[in-house]
Design an enzyme around this catalytic site. Structure first.
Site, PDB file in Angstrom:
ATOM      1  N   PRO A 103       9.527  11.441  21.145  1.00 15.13           N
ATOM      2  CA  PRO A 103      10.842  11.562  21.792  1.00 15.13           C
ATOM      3  C   PRO A 103      11.994  11.800  20.821  1.00 15.13           C
ATOM      4  CG  PRO A 103       9.590   9.811  22.819  1.00 15.13           C
ATOM      5  CD  PRO A 103       8.796  10.258  21.607  1.00 15.13           C
ATOM      6  N   CYS A 104      12.888  12.687  21.247  1.00 13.01           N
ATOM      7  CA  CYS A 104      14.014  13.114  20.422  1.00 13.01           C
ATOM      8  C   CYS A 104      15.287  12.287  20.576  1.00 13.01           C
ATOM      9  CB  CYS A 104      14.352  14.567  20.735  1.00 13.01           C
ATOM     10  SG  CYS A 104      12.986  15.699  20.461  1.00 13.01           S
ATOM     11  N   PRO A 105      15.536  11.625  21.719  1.00 12.49           N
ATOM     12  CA  PRO A 105      16.818  10.932  21.885  1.00 12.49           C
ATOM     13  C   PRO A 105      17.216   9.984  20.761  1.00 12.49           C
ATOM     14  CG  PRO A 105      15.719  11.072  23.997  1.00 12.49           C
ATOM     15  CD  PRO A 105      14.742  11.584  22.955  1.00 12.49           C
ATOM     16  N   PRO A 106      16.288   9.307  20.075  1.00  9.24           N
ATOM     17  CA  PRO A 106      16.738   8.417  18.996  1.00  9.24           C
ATOM     18  C   PRO A 106      17.464   9.129  17.858  1.00  9.24           C
ATOM     19  CG  PRO A 106      14.508   7.843  19.653  1.00  9.24           C
ATOM     20  CD  PRO A 106      14.853   9.149  20.333  1.00  9.24           C
ATOM     21  N   PHE A 107      17.309  10.463  17.774  1.00 12.00           N
ATOM     22  CA  PHE A 107      17.870  11.209  16.648  1.00 12.00           C
ATOM     23  C   PHE A 107      18.782  12.359  17.065  1.00 12.00           C
ATOM     24  CE2 PHE A 107      13.556   9.709  15.856  1.00 12.00           C
ATOM     25  CZ  PHE A 107      13.841   8.737  14.915  1.00 12.00           C
TER      26      PHE A 107
END
Length: 185
Positions: free
Chosen positions: A79-83
């Site tokens: 998943p991309c949302p953390p970055f």
């Protein structure tokens, strides 16, 4: 795991299958794809016929990484949302951060190689310590690892899609690895 003639791959956070198809076309035999979203998993299964486990990739009821010990490649687009610059960039404080979990699966599965991709936001200076911890952990596990920002358009894909890619390999294999060169314009 049974012996196969082509290199094998398990893909986590597989989505609708873009990476899975690319790896298959590159000669990898997809053994399993794991995807949380049921609609994406159905698309992947129907368009490719690949075996797809549906559910939380970190849930032992969905799949057991230890069943895939010795796989050639563990791949995924965690998943991309953390970055993502479109989000809050919480990194390890974001419950969706699966990088550390994926790296720990290297200890369990002992693949020849690891390939993870994410958004450009992970290149930000605020995540330099995070990136280094990933490299350090892979080194402890006996892998040579490196990050590189790649642009899909440089490789003939008609989209603006920069991806930050992590590749890790055992030293004997890493000696032969070269990042792809962009296509001539």
């Amino acid at each position: 795991m049974q012996q196969r003639s082509q290199p094998t791959v398990v893909e986590i956070c597989a989505g609708a299958g873009g990476q899975a198809l690319g790896l298959h076309r590159a000669g990898f035999d997809p053994v399993l794809a794991v995807e949380l979203d049921g609609f994406a998993a159905q698309t992947l299964r129907q368009s490719t016929g690949f075996e797809v486990a549906v559910g939380d990739v970190a849930d032992a009821a969905v799949w057991r990484p230890s069943d895939y010990e010795g796989i050639d490649l563990l791949a995924g687009g965690v998943p991309c949302p953390p970055f993502s610059i479109a989000g809050q960039q919480l990194g390890t404080s974001d419950e969706r951060d699966l990088f550390a979990w994926a790296v720990e699966q290297v200890a369990v599965m002992q693949p020849r190689a690891l390939l993870l991709e994410n958004v450009r936001g992970l290149t930000a200076p605020r995540f330099s310590g995070y990136r280094q911890r990933v490299l350090d952990r892979l080194a402890q596990l006996g892998y040579v690892a490196n990050w590189k920002l790649l642009h899909a358009a440089d490789f003939g894909v008609a989209q603006l899609r920069p991806r930050f890619v992590l590749v890790a390999m055992r030293p004997d294999d890493a000696a032969y690895f070269r990042w792809p060169e962009p296509l001539a314009s």
